[in-house]
Scaffold this motif. Structure first.
Motif, mmCIF file in Angstrom:
data_model
loop_
_atom_site.group_PDB
_atom_site.id
_atom_site.type_symbol
_atom_site.label_atom_id
_atom_site.label_comp_id
_atom_site.label_asym_id
_atom_site.label_seq_id
_atom_site.Cartn_x
_atom_site.Cartn_y
_atom_site.Cartn_z
ATOM 1 N N ASN A 181 5.806 -7.042 9.147
ATOM 2 C CA ASN A 181 5.334 -6.022 8.381
ATOM 3 C C ASN A 181 6.441 -5.026 8.273
ATOM 4 N N TYR A 182 6.599 -4.513 7.108
ATOM 5 C CA TYR A 182 7.625 -3.224 6.982
ATOM 6 C C TYR A 182 6.606 -1.963 6.889
ATOM 7 N N LYS B 280 0.877 -1.336 -0.149
ATOM 8 C CA LYS B 280 0.031 -0.125 -0.022
ATOM 9 C C LYS B 280 1.016 1.321 -0.080
ATOM 10 N N LEU B 281 0.459 2.512 -0.832
ATOM 11 C CA LEU B 281 1.049 3.710 -0.718
ATOM 12 C C LEU B 281 0.200 4.738 -0.638
ATOM 13 N N SER B 282 0.300 5.427 0.152
ATOM 14 C CA SER B 282 -0.602 6.706 0.348
ATOM 15 C C SER B 282 0.095 7.831 0.398
ATOM 16 N N ILE B 283 -0.220 8.915 -0.206
ATOM 17 C CA ILE B 283 0.365 10.204 -0.504
ATOM 18 C C ILE B 283 -0.736 11.100 0.070
ATOM 19 N N THR B 284 -0.502 12.151 0.943
ATOM 20 C CA THR B 284 -1.543 13.036 1.301
ATOM 21 C C THR B 284 -0.882 14.595 1.401
ATOM 22 N N VAL B 285 -1.543 15.325 0.710
ATOM 23 C CA VAL B 285 -1.068 16.778 0.518
ATOM 24 C C VAL B 285 -2.011 17.634 1.589
ATOM 25 N N LEU B 286 -1.549 18.073 2.421
ATOM 26 C CA LEU B 286 -2.033 18.958 3.556
ATOM 27 C C LEU B 286 -1.645 20.629 3.336
ATOM 28 N N PRO B 287 -2.510 21.457 3.730
ATOM 29 C CA PRO B 287 -2.377 23.028 3.924
ATOM 30 C C PRO B 287 -0.848 23.176 4.723
ATOM 31 N N VAL B 288 -0.402 22.213 5.385
ATOM 32 C CA VAL B 288 0.853 22.622 6.443
ATOM 33 C C VAL B 288 1.882 21.511 5.864
ATOM 34 N N GLY B 289 1.922 20.699 4.894
ATOM 35 C CA GLY B 289 2.951 19.769 4.528
ATOM 36 C C GLY B 289 2.521 18.822 3.596
ATOM 37 N N LEU B 290 3.380 17.810 3.555
ATOM 38 C CA LEU B 290 2.926 16.493 2.818
ATOM 39 C C LEU B 290 3.591 15.220 3.377
ATOM 40 N N ASP B 291 2.741 14.115 3.255
ATOM 41 C CA ASP B 291 2.822 13.082 4.180
ATOM 42 C C ASP B 291 2.745 11.609 3.177
ATOM 43 N N GLY B 292 3.830 10.858 3.199
ATOM 44 C CA GLY B 292 3.707 9.614 2.235
ATOM 45 C C GLY B 292 3.969 8.442 3.252
ATOM 46 N N GLU B 293 3.178 7.434 2.938
ATOM 47 C CA GLU B 293 3.271 6.033 3.636
ATOM 48 C C GLU B 293 3.240 4.815 2.755
ATOM 49 N N TYR B 294 4.086 4.008 3.307
ATOM 50 C CA TYR B 294 4.309 2.886 2.320
ATOM 51 C C TYR B 294 4.376 1.440 3.312
ATOM 52 N N HIS B 295 3.407 0.776 3.088
ATOM 53 C CA HIS B 295 3.273 -0.549 3.754
ATOM 54 C C HIS B 295 3.607 -1.894 2.960
ATOM 55 N N HIS B 296 4.479 -2.857 3.465
ATOM 56 C CA HIS B 296 4.825 -3.979 2.783
ATOM 57 C C HIS B 296 4.669 -4.981 3.407
ATOM 58 N N PRO B 297 3.767 -6.124 3.378
ATOM 59 C CA PRO B 297 3.750 -7.197 4.415
ATOM 60 C C PRO B 297 5.201 -8.192 3.969
ATOM 61 N N LEU B 298 5.656 -8.649 5.218
ATOM 62 C CA LEU B 298 6.964 -9.607 4.885
ATOM 63 C C LEU B 298 6.729 -10.905 5.387
ATOM 64 N N GLY B 299 5.609 -11.360 5.064
ATOM 65 C CA GLY B 299 5.176 -12.836 5.603
ATOM 66 C C GLY B 299 3.970 -12.698 6.297
ATOM 67 N N VAL B 300 3.447 -13.924 6.749
ATOM 68 C CA VAL B 300 2.159 -13.801 7.349
ATOM 69 C C VAL B 300 2.368 -12.783 8.709
ATOM 70 N N ARG B 301 3.248 -12.686 9.611
ATOM 71 C CA ARG B 301 3.220 -12.008 10.733
ATOM 72 C C ARG B 301 3.953 -10.949 10.760
#
Length: 128
Positions: free
Chosen positions: A40-41, A17-38
């Protein structure tokens, strides 16, 4: 002020999953990657502005702003469906403190702060 101007969400193969959010006071990006069943990164990056009011601030006066760029990462383990435990590490850089009426537009002197490395452990319980 907290709502996004623009948000982009992407979900790829293997539940990436990748999410990029532009706000009035900045920018935020998030990346999630499962590394198996239990395992996560999770990684975050962005630019943020935190605003602080002076004690004697008048309504139309300047605020004190802390601006920084950051990148941080988590490795976490799903202990159960609702509980995760992880290691968190990050780096804040290009940090500035200044007075302004609006984010990103200093009025007067701009002070810089040293870059900073931070980290810790987290334990999370999801109520839903």
């Amino acid at each position: 002020l907290g709502f996004p101007f623009f948000r982009l969400d992407w979900k790829g193969v293997r539940q990436n999953k990748l999410s990029i959010t532009v706000l009035p006071v900045g920018l935020d990006g998030e990346y999630h990657h499962p590394l198996g069943v239990r395992w996560n990164y999770f990684s975050r990056f962005g630019v943020s502005n935190c605003s602080y009011s002076h004690r004697m601030r008048k309504e139309n006066d300047v605020r004190l702003l802390l601006e920084e760029k950051y990148i941080d990462t988590d490795f976490y383990l799903n202990l159960s469906e609702k509980v995760t435990y992880g290691l968190h590490m990050g780096y804040g850089f290009d940090r500035r403190i200044f007075e302004a009426r609006d984010a990103f537009f200093p009025k007067g002197k701009v002070n810089t702060l040293a870059s900073d490395v931070y980290g810790g452990f987290n334990l999370e319980y999801r109520f839903k």
